[in-house]
Motif scaffolding. Structure first.
Motif, short mmCIF file in Angstrom:
data_model
loop_
_atom_site.label_atom_id
_atom_site.label_comp_id
_atom_site.label_asym_id
_atom_site.label_seq_id
_atom_site.Cartn_x
_atom_site.Cartn_y
_atom_site.Cartn_z
N VAL A 285 95.62 -33.17 48.32
CA VAL A 285 94.67 -33.43 47.04
C VAL A 285 95.75 -33.11 45.76
CG1 VAL A 285 92.56 -33.21 48.03
CG2 VAL A 285 93.88 -31.12 47.03
N ASP B 219 91.83 -35.56 41.60
CA ASP B 219 91.14 -35.62 42.45
C ASP B 219 89.72 -34.87 42.04
OD1 ASP B 219 93.56 -35.93 44.99
OD2 ASP B 219 92.51 -37.66 44.14
N LYS C 275 91.48 -36.43 52.99
CA LYS C 275 92.80 -36.62 52.19
C LYS C 275 93.51 -35.65 52.73
CE LYS C 275 94.90 -37.86 47.83
NZ LYS C 275 94.54 -38.15 46.48
N LYS D 26 93.73 -44.34 46.71
CA LYS D 26 94.46 -43.20 46.35
C LYS D 26 94.39 -42.19 47.51
CE LYS D 26 91.93 -43.53 42.01
NZ LYS D 26 91.44 -43.07 40.64
#
Lengths: 114, 113
Positions: A81, A85, A78, A61
């Motif tokens: 987002v 999430d 990340k 992901k």
């Protein structure tokens, strides 16, 4: 005693914001490192893991984490987002060779606003 | 391919009672670990079983005991329940011939009143 610290207990971000969750551990030897995610109402799922080699690991992901041995850290990142999430994120360390004993941090609850 | 399964999903017990929780590992896995996750906390390691023996134990009293069966499934028993035993109990399985990666089940929510 071995311990894992996650300093951010609650994080609120807007969609498309970048994410970095901190994880520090106290153990001087060889470690295996993990990030798990727990979506609302679901069980713990492995996001990514580090055993050896390239300290920058990529998971599912779009998540990645960087192992910095000198800082005893394994921060999760990340770039952008998504609302999906929203979950609780746990860092875990396996520091005893030949065992499956994980030491978990207390978790970071992430909420992403749409 | 079934993942890790646990039963029951929820359980309510009274102080002083005994409880048994069950876990079936992921297909192909031979090692089972149990964790306790109190509200707002990360999971804490209770113990680990493989080859039907307890191999490693965390910082939990003897009231917590377990068993592993020849088919690799496992039970966690807690005697003389205390209010503080209320938690989510997680089972994790792995294969000793593989990496140190564990797969977690959905957990059993135990409430002690």
């Amino acid at each position: 005693a071995q311990s894992v610290s996650q300093h951010n207990h609650h994080v609120i971000l807007s969609e498309a914001a970048s994410l970095e969750l901190g994880c520090n551990y106290s153990y001087g030897g060889t470690v295996n490192l993990f990030w798990y995610v727990q979506y609302p109402g679901q069980h713990l799922q492995l996001l990514l893991k580090y055993f050896s080699g390239d300290p920058l690991v990529k998971g599912i992901k779009g998540f990645e984490a960087e192992f910095i041995k000198s800082k005893f850290s394994f921060n999760l990142r990340k770039p952008s987002v998504q609302w999906s999430d929203t979950a609780e994120y746990f860092c875990a360390v396996n520091a005893e060779s030949g065992t499956y004993k994980y030491i978990f941090g207390t978790g970071t609850r992430l909420k992403v606003l749409a | 391919d079934a993942g890790v399964t646990q039963s029951p999903t929820h359980l309510i017990k009274t102080r002083g009672q005994q409880v048994t929780l069950r876990c079936s590992p992921k297909s192909g896995h031979d090692t089972v670990s149990w964790y306790q996750q109190a509200l707002g906390q990360g999971p804490q390691f209770i113990f680990q079983y493989y080859e039907e023996e307890e191999r490693q134990r965390g910082n939990f009293p003897d009231r917590f005991s377990g068993h592993q069966f020849p088919n690799y499934s496992s039970e966690l028993n807690v005697n003389a329940l205390l209010l503080g035993d209320s938690a989510l109990y997680l089972c994790a399985s792995s294969w000793r011939g593989g990496s140190y990666e564990q797969y977690f089940g959905p957990g059993t929510r135990l409430t002690v009143t």
